[in-house]
Design a protein around this motif. Structure first.
Motif: not given
Lengths: 270, 167, 764
Positions: A240-263
């Motif tokens: 994945t190549a997540p962008s960084s914006d005011m809501h989330a940076d790349g690191d946080y998006r990657r974390h969310l991807a893992r978390l949300l996929t698991r859930r």
């Protein structure tokens, strides 16, 4: 707040719409629900000179079983999909996600064809359709063709739809009672997803983790190899190549991807 | 181009630019100025009206798209000098409005909500109104108003189809 | 049974719920027929030199009547706005030399029709040579780039002296924290709008969406160098203000100037995107707080140093730190309190007042400090507060910062809210979840607050009212207040009705027309009931006296024997029923009318306590407010329905700031949150229903016993929610998270605390 001027024609049929598209080429846009296009036009980020209204083509609005797929007409509104008993029983992930798009007013207007054509990487329905392995049927004056979802989203707001083509139908394999999951992460319920994960039948798709909605293939491979939901989900950010914006940076998006996929996978299992 | 539609029970025929937003058509051509415009990104819902039985944000519908449609605004709910429609009546009873700017859209959205779900919980009301922003009330009394209106039964989600309301 | 203190539904509502209210852009006044539409061209660059503004193509566009730039405004001087603004930091009407924020107006296009305006505005070509943009306060402080070279500094105003070096010497424990009270946008649902018409009599009528017509009249008269009496301002219905519509916007005066220049009426209504860069922003303080005391929980000293973001042109926001410093110690008995501040300019939207205006910043700071102190000494935050609250008082109490609190019972407020929240149960539930290591942790946040309403510390405000009873039995009240959702028409009518016996539906309350009501202070700072209502009450009382004199002559009775007869809505002879005369009949031959001015002795100080309960998903960092319990004591409550509405709205905005909202700029000064799709305005799904507790501690500052309630909810809820989110993850080692407590911030805080614990080898 006001679109630039344009000419408007209401198409009486698919053929009329296609002929108008062919005639005006790149300067024409199809208008169905208008809830992807008109907001762009109001900010003057899109300035088509011709709008071809297909929103009234009721022949293109249906949700029906055809063998082992559900066929959904392109001008079917999200609200219709959300409340469709066919969708609820045969592709519940899709019915659920249709009910998560925007707010009720938006769902009364937005169409599945319009959402797909828009090609927003942060969009709910394209994410679900990707996970469902949907097939998009497009038509031009020269004929029809089918594009599988994995080949439909090419880039940032860019799809495989040619300028003279129109989406007429979406065909979704029936998943029936097979488990599914959809995790949409937002600040407010009504927002576009910061990240979302759709899971069904061994497939996982992600929203807002790159220039297009995309499949989490590393997760799928791990699942196929027998990994648990938790183990497989660790791979969600691969490729994945997540962008960084005011809501989330790349690191946080990657974390969310893992978390949300698991859930989402945990929902599948339930 | 020429368009015609039924607005609050009255047939209208007007000549408009294709780009005229339904919200501006209602306000400036039909003279129905209760419907307000609060944003330019389809976010706030102040412009919500009912088109062919469904709530829509009229700032994101072109007037030309509403050709042959039945459109109802807040002005079309309650005949002048008579009782308020159950939803605006509930808004008054529960103090569900302060400055009033979001209110016409909020009232129409509430009617749409009750049409879909005649007996919503507080949570369902909040979710049903997620497309409507209010800065004054904190939504607390709006939720109460919708629950109160729900108690009025089917009348709460009905929209007068041939209301003779003049702008 | 008096109507006072009862839940009366609003008299305003029937119209609002049928035809709708009439906001400025709704006006169909015949004086505005044929009005030109004004569309502003605003800078897309945060800081730079204007090289050229090419209007030729725009001028040729369809429907364009004129394109105005700075060069055309030869008879206008740049704007100072407020007396504390340095002459070297004035604001141009249209930027001709320097643009200083994205949104700075550069030109105006006048068109025959509304839609043509945007088309033409796009064609105005503005060429700007960029200067370095000063976006962050820290950059402004460094002064490598000055916004106003002639000023020699970026500092617009300073407050207070440096803190003495030995300030915390006596303290066993001292905790310091850098805190950001972030910039937010007021976002009233109605954006700014104005219209102007010059009559053949040489007077200009200006309609505008604003919180005080009289102030607008005075400002525009001054700004346009007009003779007194030429400006007539009308505020139609106003769709929310929240402080951001206090005082005239430069655009209003420009619209009036354009109307005169063109010889035609002109009207303007901004889009939301324009509003999010063009209307003043709120808050915007970088704070450093230090709190010191003893391990037994006694707070001995507290200091706050503030850097206030003024935005590009010093405006009302520049002055607000004085209120922050004034209210710095809050409800606590702290011996040593120190505050100092500097307001600096940055290449961003100017800041102004926003619900609470300087006081939420004070409360958020001291409430954070109390929690930090509690954490440092290992004491429950409720207990630390208990130990430091000022004891209950009914006589004025002067604070170290020079405020004189009128009355307060802070402990009662705290205990009530803790009991209603079930505080002990919440802590038990929290402990259980912590023991289990639940993903969803519970956070409990407390705030106890006091705030200043209705005036400056040393003087109360004043307000005017006129009450008239007509021969037909109707009554008219004119008020200098300026309601925009508060329901004053109902509230003031209730006051008069209670005194005169005239039914509510026969009383009309008018405001906001400077020809009818030349004097008035508007509605802001939670002043309207305590001053405007008190003025109505006073005027009604004086009307009774006037009526008594008249009735005495007519009835040939002693005025002292005449008493108010409420069922009659008049006066009767004491002890002799059926002998009376109605106020209406007393108006038969000459008007029965009184003008009165009420002067409050001093400001009032409402107070309260809030408990917020949040659930934090510790895997994602997302916090949800599940309960918000509040005590907001504003003295005598006239209409609980209206008072609760004010509390609800205030609480929602406070939660919005704590959890969601922030105006963001990139490093070049480009706004990132300039649409409602990007700015996370709190919606219904992020809020619970609120649990409000009633408490009334009267004030002696007005006969109604009322303090202001409009801003209290905002002031109390923000710190309660912020504290709650931090509390939810405090057991993981987190001690502070700045607002808004976004999921990413909470997640990062958890990770950092975890890393710190691992690094030091400690378990949290």
């Amino acid at each position: 707040m006001i679109p630039a001027p344009f000419d408007y024609v209401r198409a009486g049929s698919v053929e009329e719409a296609l002929a108008a598209l062919r005639d005006h080429g790149d300067e024409a846009k199809l208008l169905a629900g208008g809830h992807s296009l008109l907001p762009l036009m109001k900010l003057r980020l899109a300035v088509p000179t011709h709008l071809i209204d297909v929103g009234h083509l009721r022949d293109l609005s249906y949700v029906r079983v055809e063998g082992d797929v559900i066929a959904i007409g392109a001008t079917t509104r999200h609200h219709e999909l959300e409340t469709s008993t066919v969708a609820a029983s045969d592709a519940p992930l899709l019915a659920h996600v249709a009910g998560r798009v925007g707010d009720p007013q938006v769902r009364h207007r937005g169409t599945i064809g319009g959402t797909l054509a828009h090609g927003d990487p942060a969009s709910d329905l394209p994410t679900a359709l990707l996970a469902l392995n949907a097939v998009i049927v497009v038509q031009a004056t020269t004929g029809r063709r089918e594009i599988v979802a994995t080949e439909f989203f090419l880039g940032f707001f860019e799809t495989a739809l040619a300028a003279e083509e129109m989406i007429v139908e979406v065909r979704v394999p029936r998943t029936g009672s097979v488990g599914w999951g959809y995790e949409k992460f937002t600040r407010r319920d009504n927002d576009w997803p910061i990240v979302a994960a759709a899971a069904v039948d061994g497939r996982v798709a992600l929203a807002n983790m790159g220039g297009t909605v995309l499949r989490a293939s590393a997760v799928e491979e791990a699942l196929a190899a027998g990994a648990s939901a938790e183990e497989a989900a660790q791979q969600a950010a691969e490729g994945t190549a997540p962008s960084s914006d005011m809501h989330a940076d790349g690191d946080y998006r990657r974390h969310l991807a893992r978390l949300l996929t698991r859930r989402a996978l945990e929902s599948v299992a339930r | 181009m020429q368009i015609s539609m039924i607005v609050n029970g009255q047939t209208r025929t007007d000549d408009v630019e294709p780009r005229l937003l339904l919200a501006h058509y209602l306000r400036e051509v039909c003279g129905l100025r209760a419907t307000n415009i609060g944003c330019d990104t389809t976010s706030c819902g102040a412009c919500t009206v009912i088109v062919d039985g469904l709530t829509v944000k009229s700032c994101t519908v072109l007037a030309v798209q509403a050709q042959d449609s039945r459109v109802t605004t807040m002005e079309g709910l309650s005949a002048p000098d008579s009782e308020l429609h159950p939803v605006p009546a509930a808004f008054r009873a529960e103090h569900g409005l302060q400055c009033g700017f979001c209110t016409p859209g909020m009232v129409m959205a509430a009617i749409g909500l009750l049409a879909d779900n005649p007996d919503p919980t507080d949570r369902e009301v909040r979710e049903g109104l997620e497309g409507n922003l209010c800065r004054c009330t904190g939504y607390h009394n709006i939720v109460r108003a919708v629950r109160t209106a729900a108690a009025a039964g089917p009348a709460a989600s009905s929209v007068p189809s041939d209301a003779q309301v003049t702008a | 049974m008096s109507i006072l203190g009862t839940r009366v539904v609003r008299t305003e509502d029937p119209l609002f719920l049928t035809q709708g209210a009439t906001y400025t852009d709704d006006l169909t006044d015949e004086r505005l027929s044929g009005a030109l539409h004004a569309t502003f061209v605003r800078s897309q660059v945060a800081h730079g030199r204007v090289l050229t503004v090419d209007t030729a193509e725009a001028a040729r566009a369809s429907g364009v009547v004129a394109v105005i730039t700075a060069a055309d405004l030869v008879d206008l001087e740049p704007l100072r706005g407020y007396s504390f603004v340095a002459k070297t930091m004035v604001r141009p009407w249209l930027a001709g030399e320097t643009v200083r924020f994205v949104g700075d107006p550069v030109a105006v296009v006048l068109t025959e029709q509304r839609y043509q305006g945007e088309d033409a505005a796009e064609l105005v070509a503005v060429d700007i040579e960029p200067y370095p943009a000063v976006v962050r306060l820290a950059d402004s402080v460094r002064e490598a780039t000055l916004l106003f070279p002639d000023a020699g500094t970026n500092v617009a105003k300073t407050f207070g002296d440096p803190r003495p070096k030995d300030f915390f010497d006596d303290c066993e424990v001292v905790v310091s924290q850098a805190i950001v009270n972030q910039r937010v946008a007021p976002v009233p649902l109605e954006t700014r709008a104005a219209a102007a018409y010059w009559g053949t009599d040489g007077r200009v009528t200006i309609w505008c969406s604003n919180q005080g017509a009289q102030q607008v009249r005075d400002q525009i008269t001054e700004w346009l160098h007009l003779d007194d009496g030429l400006v007539h301002v009308i505020t139609p219905d106003v769709g929310g203000g929240f402080g951001a519509k206090i005082g005239a916007d430069p655009e209003f005066a420009l619209i009036a100037w354009l109307a005169r220049h063109q010889g035609r009426p002109v009207r303007w209504a901004e889009s939301r995107s324009e509003n999010l860069v063009g209307m003043v922003h709120g808050r915007g303080q970088d704070q450093t707080v230090s709190i010191g005391g003893r391990r037994d929980g006694t707070v001995q000293a507290y200091s706050i140093e503030i850097v206030q973001d003024s935005g590009a042109y010093p405006w009302l926001g520049t002055a607000l730190p004085s209120l922050t410093i004034l209210m710095a110690p809050g409800v606590y008995a702290i011996d040593e309190v120190h505050g100092s501040a500097r307001s600096l300019v940055t290449n961003t939207t100017p800041t102004g007042a926003y619900r609470g205006a300087g006081r939420p910043e004070a409360t958020a700071a001291i409430e954070r400090a109390m929690d930090l102190f509690a954490a440092e000494i290992g004491m429950d935050p409720a207990e630390v507060r208990r130990r430091n609250l000022l004891p209950a008082f009914t006589e004025p109490h002067k604070t170290p910062t020079g405020a004189t609190y009128d009355s307060g019972n802070y402990l009662a407020a705290l205990e009530e809210v803790l009991a209603a929240a079930g505080y002990d149960d919440l802590r038990r539930e929290q402990a259980l979840r912590r023991d289990r290591g639940d993903v969803y942790q519970l956070g409990v946040g407390i705030s106890t607050y006091v705030e200043i309403t209705g005036g400056e510390p040393d003087e109360g405000g004043e307000e005017h009212a006129q009450v008239e009873v007509h021969a037909d039995g109707q009554a008219t009240i004119l008020t200098g207040a300026s309601p925009h959702g508060q329901g004053h028409a109902t509230g003031f009518a209730m006051l008069a009705s209670a005194q005169l016996g005239i039914p509510l539906d026969k009383i009309t309350v008018q405001h906001g027309d400077t020809d009818r009501i030349p004097e008035g202070g508007g509605t802001m700072g939670s002043r309207s009931l305590q001053q405007g209502g008190a003025a109505v009450h006073q005027a009604a009382g004086e009307l009774i006296d006037l009526a008594r004199q008249r009735a005495a002559r007519i009835l040939e009775a002693n005025p002292d024997d005449l008493i108010v007869d409420l069922p009659l809505a008049g006066l009767s002879v004491r002890g002799t029923p059926g002998t009376g005369i109605s106020f209406a009949d007393l108006a038969a031959d000459e008007p029965l009318l009184v003008d009165s001015t009420f002067r409050a002795a001093a400001a009032t100080y409402p107070f309260g306590a809030h408990v917020a309960v949040v659930e934090v998903d510790t895997e994602s960092g997302k916090a949800e407010v599940v309960r918000l319990v509040s005590v907001d004591d504003a003295g005598t409550i006239l209409n609980p329905l209206l008072a609760e509405g004010q509390r609800h709205g205030g609480i929602a905005q406070g939660v919005g700031q704590a959890l969601l909202e922030e105006i963001l700029y990139d490093d070049a000064g480009n706004p990132l949150t300039s649409t409602l799709a990007d700015y996370p305005f709190v919606s219904a799904t992020e809020l619970p229903s609120f649990e409000l507790i009633a408490m009334e501690t009267v004030t002696g500052m007005n006969p109604l016993g009322a303090k202001g309630i409009g801003e209290a909810g905002t002031i109390g809820s923000t710190p309660a929610v912020q504290n709650a989110v931090i509390d939810a993850v405090a057991h993981l080692g987190v001690r502070h998270i700045d607002m808004p407590t976004t999921p990413m911030r909470v997640w990062r805080a958890i990770n950092e605390a975890r890393s710190a614990a691992e690094a030091t080898g400690t378990e949290s």
